[in-house]
Design an enzyme around this catalytic site. Structure first.
Site, PDB file in Angstrom:
ATOM      1  N   SER A  23      38.725  22.855  61.336  1.00 15.81           N
ATOM      2  CA  SER A  23      37.676  23.407  60.472  1.00 15.81           C
ATOM      3  C   SER A  23      36.269  23.308  61.053  1.00 15.81           C
ATOM      4  CB  SER A  23      37.713  22.687  59.115  1.00 15.81           C
ATOM      5  OG  SER A  23      37.572  21.290  59.315  1.00 15.81           O
ATOM      6  N   ASN A 110      38.326  11.078  53.895  1.00 15.65           N
ATOM      7  CA  ASN A 110      38.489  11.559  52.511  1.00 15.65           C
ATOM      8  C   ASN A 110      37.273  11.255  51.648  1.00 15.65           C
ATOM      9  OD1 ASN A 110      40.935  12.140  53.535  1.00 15.65           O
ATOM     10  ND2 ASN A 110      42.115  10.739  52.252  1.00 15.65           N
ATOM     11  N   THR A 155      22.960  50.350  23.020  1.00 12.04           N
ATOM     12  CA  THR A 155      24.245  49.666  22.869  1.00 12.04           C
ATOM     13  C   THR A 155      25.280  50.710  23.299  1.00 12.04           C
ATOM     14  OG1 THR A 155      24.640  50.401  20.599  1.00 12.04           O
ATOM     15  CG2 THR A 155      23.451  48.317  20.851  1.00 12.04           C
ATOM     16  N   HIS A 156      26.353  50.262  23.907  1.00  8.73           N
ATOM     17  CA  HIS A 156      27.372  51.187  24.464  1.00  8.73           C
ATOM     18  C   HIS A 156      26.748  52.185  25.438  1.00  8.73           C
ATOM     19  CE1 HIS A 156      29.989  49.840  21.098  1.00  8.73           C
ATOM     20  NE2 HIS A 156      28.831  49.850  20.447  1.00  8.73           N
ATOM     21  N   SER A 277      21.039  58.231  53.150  1.00  9.49           N
ATOM     22  CA  SER A 277      22.405  58.621  53.469  1.00  9.49           C
ATOM     23  C   SER A 277      22.405  59.219  54.865  1.00  9.49           C
ATOM     24  CB  SER A 277      22.874  59.654  52.445  1.00  9.49           C
ATOM     25  OG  SER A 277      23.868  60.473  53.010  1.00  9.49           O
ATOM     26  N   LYS A 283      18.821  61.655  49.746  1.00  8.37           N
ATOM     27  CA  LYS A 283      19.253  60.450  49.030  1.00  8.37           C
ATOM     28  C   LYS A 283      18.351  59.234  49.270  1.00  8.37           C
ATOM     29  CE  LYS A 283      22.610  60.041  46.940  1.00  8.37           C
ATOM     30  NZ  LYS A 283      23.970  59.837  47.457  1.00  8.37           N
ATOM     31  N   GLU A 290      23.390  47.503  44.349  1.00  8.25           N
ATOM     32  CA  GLU A 290      24.855  47.678  44.346  1.00  8.25           C
ATOM     33  C   GLU A 290      25.551  46.494  45.021  1.00  8.25           C
ATOM     34  OE1 GLU A 290      26.017  51.724  45.743  1.00  8.25           O
ATOM     35  OE2 GLU A 290      23.901  52.129  45.444  1.00  8.25           O
ATOM     36  N   TYR A 317      44.136  12.607  47.869  1.00  8.80           N
ATOM     37  CA  TYR A 317      43.697  13.640  48.813  1.00  8.80           C
ATOM     38  C   TYR A 317      44.881  14.439  49.341  1.00  8.80           C
ATOM     39  CZ  TYR A 317      41.714  16.132  52.726  1.00  8.80           C
ATOM     40  OH  TYR A 317      41.330  17.145  53.569  1.00  8.80           O
ATOM     41  N   GLN A 322      40.631  20.883  51.814  1.00 10.40           N
ATOM     42  CA  GLN A 322      39.727  21.389  52.858  1.00 10.40           C
ATOM     43  C   GLN A 322      39.291  22.829  52.569  1.00 10.40           C
ATOM     44  OE1 GLN A 322      40.341  20.434  57.157  1.00 10.40           O
ATOM     45  NE2 GLN A 322      40.841  22.604  57.330  1.00 10.40           N
TER      46      GLN A 322
END
Ligand code: ARG
Length: 461
Positions: A23, A110, A155-156, A277, A283, A290, A317, A322
């Site tokens: 790791s 640990n 709303t909605h 774009s 664009k 996003e 452990y 890990q």
């Protein structure tokens, strides 16, 4: 390099198993914390006479020198080591010989790894809280700036009732303020020192855990060694809180994506937070909003992953644990980046008054106020709701707004309507009638802004 646990093994680890399990590539990020943990442990060993004063000094100097090398970006520190703890121990042994090997007395990876992780998370939580405070400040100033700006409430995602844009912004203020408070609570859970727990049953040297905790800046120590090395609740609580915060960012980003579309056009985003774009030259895409929306899914995924990793683990452990770190690191980086970008993006956004005004004219936002007007004239609400529905339907057919109907037209549906209806069918009047704590009336928003200012005492930008 020699492994930390080679004694009983004849064959080396299979190369694929090694690649699969090592790791260091990512847990090297814990190096500064691992060094602090080693320093504190050395002091505890000295206090119990395991280390002499000279040994403590030598080890401390070596650890600090290693810290400097790592901070300067010296890549030669990293070798073929299983994890960050093995790497630091190897470096120390290369530098101080047997003394480096002696430092592991009374500790285990640990208890070490969770102590490193807790220290790391404390720093990350402070970064998140700082970023959230800055975001709250931005929202406050925007709410001040646009305090009186009328805006359609939804709303909605259907136009519903008129609001002040400041009320909308302060709705997010509340959400992010709760995130801030949640991170404060998580900080309490994280702020527990587990070093001294050993592999699972503390150590044979009577190490002073209070001293270690103080050295490392922890407020308290864990009370059960077996819990200490197997517990990852603090990670889960962190991941949950990060997921909630990302969800709030994502919801606002969704609104930004909608508002900035030329179809709606309520806001403009700065060029610095939009992209073009490669094929459609017209664009201007809200990619940053996003991406924040998308990354909220990833952070939630990290939380779900960890809770699945934990759910069947026997005490204490297990190597499965890990797997927590990549999830944590990814979440911390994603959330920090999202908070910073989001703050800058909304700080530079501007409103398109004409599009907002046009939207306020549509959608019969005053229908509820008309129903309430009839209630004021003695009509029971359920009945006034019915009358209003019919009136709106008529207005739609006629292509008129409610306030454009004549008194005669209103009388087609109710003879209770009088000339004073036109004072009620007015956007500002509607907003300012919402004079209840938590409401959108200008006076209520002013009060809320004042409460916020009294609490945070921000200066004008
Ligand atoms: N790299 C390990 C982890 O992140 C450190 C603890 C290893 N302990 C062990 N007994 N193999 O969890």
């Amino acid at each position: 390099m020699a492994k930390l646990w080679g004694g009983r093994f004849e064959a080396g680890l299979d190369p694929d198993a090694k690649a699969f399990s090592y790791s260091l590539d990512w847990d090297r990020r814990l190096a500064p914390y691992d060094i602090l943990v080693n320093l504190a442990h050395a002091k505890a060993l000295f206090k119990k006479g395991v280390f002499s004063a000279d040994e403590l000094e030598t080890v401390s100097i070596a650890l600090k020198a290693l810290e400097t090398r790592i901070a300067s970006g010296d890549e030669t520190v990293w070798g073929d080591d299983e994890d960050i703890h093995s790497c630091i121990e190897r470096q120390l042994t290369e530098c101080c010989g047997d003394l480096g090997k002696k430092l592991h007395t009374g500790k285990s990876r640990n208890d070490q790894v969770i102590t490193d992780t807790r220290l790391f998370l404390k720093d990350q939580l402070n970064s998140h809280r700082q970023a959230l405070l800055e975001l709250l400040e931005t929202l406050y100033h925007l709410a001040e700036q646009y305090r009186d700006r009328l805006f359609p409430g939804f709303t909605h995602f259907q136009p519903s009732q008129p609001i002040l844009f400041s009320h909308h912004l302060l709705a997010y203020f509340e959400k992010f303020q709760r995130d801030y408070q949640r991170f404060e609570l998580v900080l309490k859970t994280v702020d527990v020192c587990c070093l001294g727990s050993g592999a699972m049953v503390v150590n044979n040297y009577g190490l002073d855990r209070g001293l270690i905790a103080k050295e490392l800046g922890f407020s308290t120590i864990s009370m059960n060694s077996m819990d200490a090395v197997s517990d990852r609740d603090f990670c889960l609580e962190y991941l949950f809180s990060a997921s909630v915060c990302m969800t709030h960012l994502s919801r606002f980003c969704e609104e930004i994506v909608l508002w900035v579309s030329p179809i709606i056009g309520f806001i403009n985003l700065s060029d610095s937070f939009t992209t073009g774009s490669s094929i459609m030259p017209q664009k201007k895409n809200p990619d940053i909003a996003e991406l924040i929306r998308g990354k909220s899914g990833r952070v939630l995924g990290n939380m779900v992953s960890l809770i699945h990793i934990l759910k069947s683990l026997p005490l204490t452990y297990n190597r499965d644990l890990q797997e927590d770190k990549e999830l944590l690191f990814d979440t911390c980086d994603t959330l920090n980046g999202a908070l910073i970008c989001f703050n800058k993006m909304i700080r530079t956004m501007t409103l398109n008054d004409s599009a907002i005004d046009a939207a306020l004219e549509k959608g019969y936002l005053l229908a509820t106020d008309f129903a309430d007007y009839l209630v004021g004239k003695g009509v029971p609400f359920r009945e006034s709701h019915e009358i209003t529905g019919k009136t709106v339907s008529y207005a739609i057919q006629e292509g008129k707004a409610l306030e454009d109907l004549s008194l005669e037209e209103f009388h087609l549906f109710s003879d209770r309507v009088q000339e004073d209806v036109f004072g009620v069918l007015e956007l500002r009047h509607s907003v300012d009638s919402k004079q209840v704590t938590g409401g959108t009336a200008t006076e209520e928003v002013k009060k809320q802004l004042k409460r916020i200012q009294e609490k945070y005492k921000w200066k004008k930008p």
